[in-house]
Scaffold this active site. Structure first.
Site, PDB file in Angstrom:
ATOM      1  N   LYS A 111       0.833  -1.206   0.000  1.00  0.00           N
ATOM      2  CA  LYS A 111       0.000   0.000   0.000  1.00  0.00           C
ATOM      3  C   LYS A 111       0.868   1.256   0.000  1.00  0.00           C
ATOM      4  CE  LYS A 111      -4.101  -1.914   0.260  1.00  0.00           C
ATOM      5  NZ  LYS A 111      -4.986  -2.733   1.020  1.00  0.00           N
ATOM      6  N   LYS A 193      -5.625 -11.804  -6.601  1.00  0.00           N
ATOM      7  CA  LYS A 193      -6.571 -12.148  -5.554  1.00  0.00           C
ATOM      8  C   LYS A 193      -7.860 -11.338  -5.728  1.00  0.00           C
ATOM      9  CE  LYS A 193      -6.594  -9.977  -1.479  1.00  0.00           C
ATOM     10  NZ  LYS A 193      -6.866  -9.693  -0.064  1.00  0.00           N
ATOM     11  N   LYS A 196     -11.835  -6.224  -2.908  1.00  0.00           N
ATOM     12  CA  LYS A 196     -12.763  -5.093  -2.982  1.00  0.00           C
ATOM     13  C   LYS A 196     -12.137  -3.915  -3.701  1.00  0.00           C
ATOM     14  CE  LYS A 196     -14.203  -5.838   1.700  1.00  0.00           C
ATOM     15  NZ  LYS A 196     -13.088  -5.524   2.596  1.00  0.00           N
TER      16      LYS A 196
HETATM   17  P1  ADP Z   1     -10.335  -7.158   0.492  1.00  0.00           P
HETATM   18  O1  ADP Z   1      -8.954  -7.655   0.173  1.00  0.00           O
HETATM   19  O2  ADP Z   1     -11.301  -7.507  -0.561  1.00  0.00           O
HETATM   20  O3  ADP Z   1     -10.369  -5.696   0.871  1.00  0.00           O
HETATM   21  P2  ADP Z   1     -10.388  -7.721   3.289  1.00  0.00           P
HETATM   22  O4  ADP Z   1      -8.928  -7.411   3.365  1.00  0.00           O
HETATM   23  O5  ADP Z   1     -11.322  -6.783   3.995  1.00  0.00           O
HETATM   24  O6  ADP Z   1     -10.813  -7.935   1.773  1.00  0.00           O
HETATM   25  O7  ADP Z   1     -10.619  -9.176   3.851  1.00  0.00           O
HETATM   26  C1  ADP Z   1     -11.706  -9.611   4.634  1.00  0.00           C
HETATM   27  C2  ADP Z   1     -11.570 -11.092   4.889  1.00  0.00           C
HETATM   28  O8  ADP Z   1     -11.730 -11.814   3.656  1.00  0.00           O
HETATM   29  C3  ADP Z   1     -10.197 -11.510   5.409  1.00  0.00           C
HETATM   30  O9  ADP Z   1     -10.356 -12.587   6.313  1.00  0.00           O
HETATM   31  C4  ADP Z   1      -9.468 -11.937   4.196  1.00  0.00           C
HETATM   32  O10 ADP Z   1      -8.436 -12.851   4.498  1.00  0.00           O
HETATM   33  C5  ADP Z   1     -10.567 -12.585   3.381  1.00  0.00           C
HETATM   34  N1  ADP Z   1     -10.310 -12.478   1.942  1.00  0.00           N
HETATM   35  C6  ADP Z   1     -10.202 -11.340   1.214  1.00  0.00           C
HETATM   36  N2  ADP Z   1      -9.986 -11.586  -0.078  1.00  0.00           N
HETATM   37  C7  ADP Z   1      -9.950 -12.951  -0.187  1.00  0.00           C
HETATM   38  C8  ADP Z   1      -9.767 -13.840  -1.278  1.00  0.00           C
HETATM   39  N3  ADP Z   1      -9.585 -13.388  -2.515  1.00  0.00           N
HETATM   40  N4  ADP Z   1      -9.776 -15.163  -1.034  1.00  0.00           N
HETATM   41  C9  ADP Z   1      -9.983 -15.626   0.212  1.00  0.00           C
HETATM   42  N5  ADP Z   1     -10.153 -14.850   1.293  1.00  0.00           N
HETATM   43  C10 ADP Z   1     -10.148 -13.518   1.118  1.00  0.00           C
END
Ligand code: ADP
Ligand code: TRP
Length: 326
Positions: A111, A193, A196
Site C-alpha cells: 500500500k 486475488k 474489494k
Molecule cells: P479485500 O482484500 O477484498 O479488501 P479484506 O482485506 O477486507 O478484503 O478481507 C476480509 C476477509 O476476507 C479476510 O479474512 C481476508 O483474508 C478474506 N479475503 C479477502 N480476499 C480474499 C480472497 N480473494 N480469497 C480468500 N479470502 C479472502
C-alpha cells in the site's frame, strides 16, 4: 468454549472471496465457538476515504454479514469504533511492537508503494489488529491467507507483552489463524486475488443476471483458444470456483469435460452460475428481509457492542493494573 474473533473492513461490498475465505467459515464456526465478529471501521481510515461513504458502508457490511448467516443469537456482531478499548490497547501495544516488524509487513509495503505520502496509521494497522484480537483474548482467528502475516505479528506482540508484564504467566494466549480450503480466491481476471479494491470481484449480493454478466467474459485456461481445445482444469479459475460452489460429482464432471473438450468454457460457466445461484439464494432472501427491517441491524450491533464492551473493559483493567496504571 474456545473463543474466536474476526473482523472485516467496510471498504466496499462483500465479495465471493471474502465469503469463501472468511464469512462462510464464521457462519459454520458460530455453532461451535464463542464468536465475536466486527466491522473494522477504524482500520478503514488508513486509506483515503469519504466520511459519508464510510457511514453507509459500515452498515451495509453489517447487513451483508447478517444476510450471509451470522446469527446475533449465536454470535456477537459489532462495530469496532463502538468499543473504544480497541484503540486504547493498540496504543499500549505500540510500546511493545518492534518497528522493523511493521516495516516488513507485505500489506504496508504494497500500500505504501502506491501512495505519495504515507501515513503512520498504515504502518501501525497491524498493531490495532493485534489489539482487536487480544482485547478478547481470542484463541482462533478465522481469516483468509492474506491475514496470516498480521497474525504472526500479533503473536510477536503477545510474547513481548507477556514477557514484560505477564508476571510469569501467559496472560494473552497466542492466537492462531483458522483457514478455509478456499483461503485465496482469485479474481475474474484469474491473475490477482479477488479484492474489494480491484474491479475483479463478484459481489455477494449481486443479482443472478449481474453475476452472469461478469462470469461470461471471465478468464479461463488460456491454452483453450477454441471450443475444441482440451483444457487443464487445475490452471482454470472457473474450475477452482466450481470446487468452492459445486458438489463433488459436478466438480468431477467439470474436470472430465474440460480435459476432453466435451464442454466449452461457456457450458462450464453456465453450470457454475447455477451452483453459485443455489448457494446465494437464501442469502439474497435474508438480505431482502433485512433491507425491509433495518432495525435488525441496529439491534444486532447494539447487543454485540454491549457484550463486547463488558469483556473489553475487564481486559483493559487487568492490563492497566499489570502495567502500573492502577
Ligand atoms: P479485500 O482484500 O477484498 O479488501 P479484506 O482485506 O477486507 O478484503 O478481507 C476480509 C476477509 O476476507 C479476510 O479474512 C481476508 O483474508 C478474506 N479475503 C479477502 N480476499 C480474499 C480472497 N480473494 N480469497 C480468500 N479470502 C479472502
Ligand atoms: N485486517 C483484516 C482484513 O483486512 C481485518 C481485520 C481487522 C481483522 N482486525 C482484525 C481480521 C482482527 C481478523 C482479526 O481483512
Amino acid at each position: 468454549m474456545p473463543r474466536i474473533l474476526s473482523g472485516i473492513q467496510p471498504s466496499g461490498e462483500l465479495h465471493l472471496g471474502n465469503y469463501l475465505g472468511a464469512i462462510k467459515n464464521w457462519v459454520e464456526l458460530q455453532e461451535r465457538y464463542e464468536s465475536l465478529f466486527f466491522v473494522a471501521d477504524y482500520h478503514a481510515i488508513t486509506q483515503p476515504y469519504e466520511p459519508e461513504l464510510l457511514r453507509k458502508r459500515r452498515r451495509e457490511m453489517a447487513a451483508s454479514i447478517l444476510a450471509a448467516g451470522v446469527d446475533p443469537a449465536k454470535a456477537s456482531l459489532f462495530l469496532q469504533s463502538d468499543v473504544p478499548e480497541h484503540t486504547e490497547l493498540a496504543w499500549i501495544f505500540n510500546s511493545v511492537t518492534p518497528l522493523g516488524e511493521l516495516e516488513r509487513q507485505t500489506h504496508f509495503k504494497d500500500k505504501a508503494q502506491r501512495q505519495g505520502s504515507v501515513m503512520t496509521g498504515l504502518l501501525t494497522y497491524p498493531v490495532l489488529q493485534a489489539a482487536d484480537i487480544l482485547l478478547y483474548r481470542a484463541d482462533l482467528v478465522p481469516v483468509g491467507e492474506d491475514q496470516v502475516q498480521h497474525l504472526e505479528l500479533t503473536r510477536v506482540i503477545t510474547r513481548r507483552w507477556n514477557a514484560q508484564y505477564g508476571r510469569g504467566e501467559d496472560y494473552f494466549p497466542e492466537p492462531q489463524p483458522l483457514l478455509t480450503p478456499a483461503r485465496r480466491i482469485m479474481g475474474l481476471d484469474g491473475q490477482t486475488k479477488m479484492s474489494k479494491s480491484l474491479n475483479n470481484y463478484i459481489g455477494l449480493l449481486e443479482t443472478s443476471a449481474e453475476i452472469w454478466a461478469k462470469l461470461r467474459p471471465a478468464a479461463t485456461d488460456p491454452a483453450r483458444q477454441r471450443r475444441t481445445d482440451p483444457g487443464t482444469p487445475e490452471v482454470c479459475n472457473i474450475y477452482h470456483l466450481h470446487r468452492a460452489f459445486s458438489d463433488a460429482a459436478t466438480v468431477e464432471e467439470v474436470a472430465v469435460n474440460c480435459r476432453t473438450a466435451g464442454w466449452g468454457c461457456i457450458d462450464c460457466k453456465k453450470v457454475l452460475h447455477k451452483s453459485i445461484d443455489t448457494e446465494l439464494t437464501p442469502i439474497r432472501r435474508r438480505a431482502a428481509e433485512i433491507a425491509a427491517k433495518p432495525q435488525i441491524v441496529d439491534d444486532a450491533l447494539a447487543a454485540g457492542a454491549a457484550r463486547c464492551r463488558t469483556i473489553a473493559s475487564k481486559t483493559m483493567s487487568e492490563v492497566k493494573e499489570r502495567m502500573g496504571f492502577a
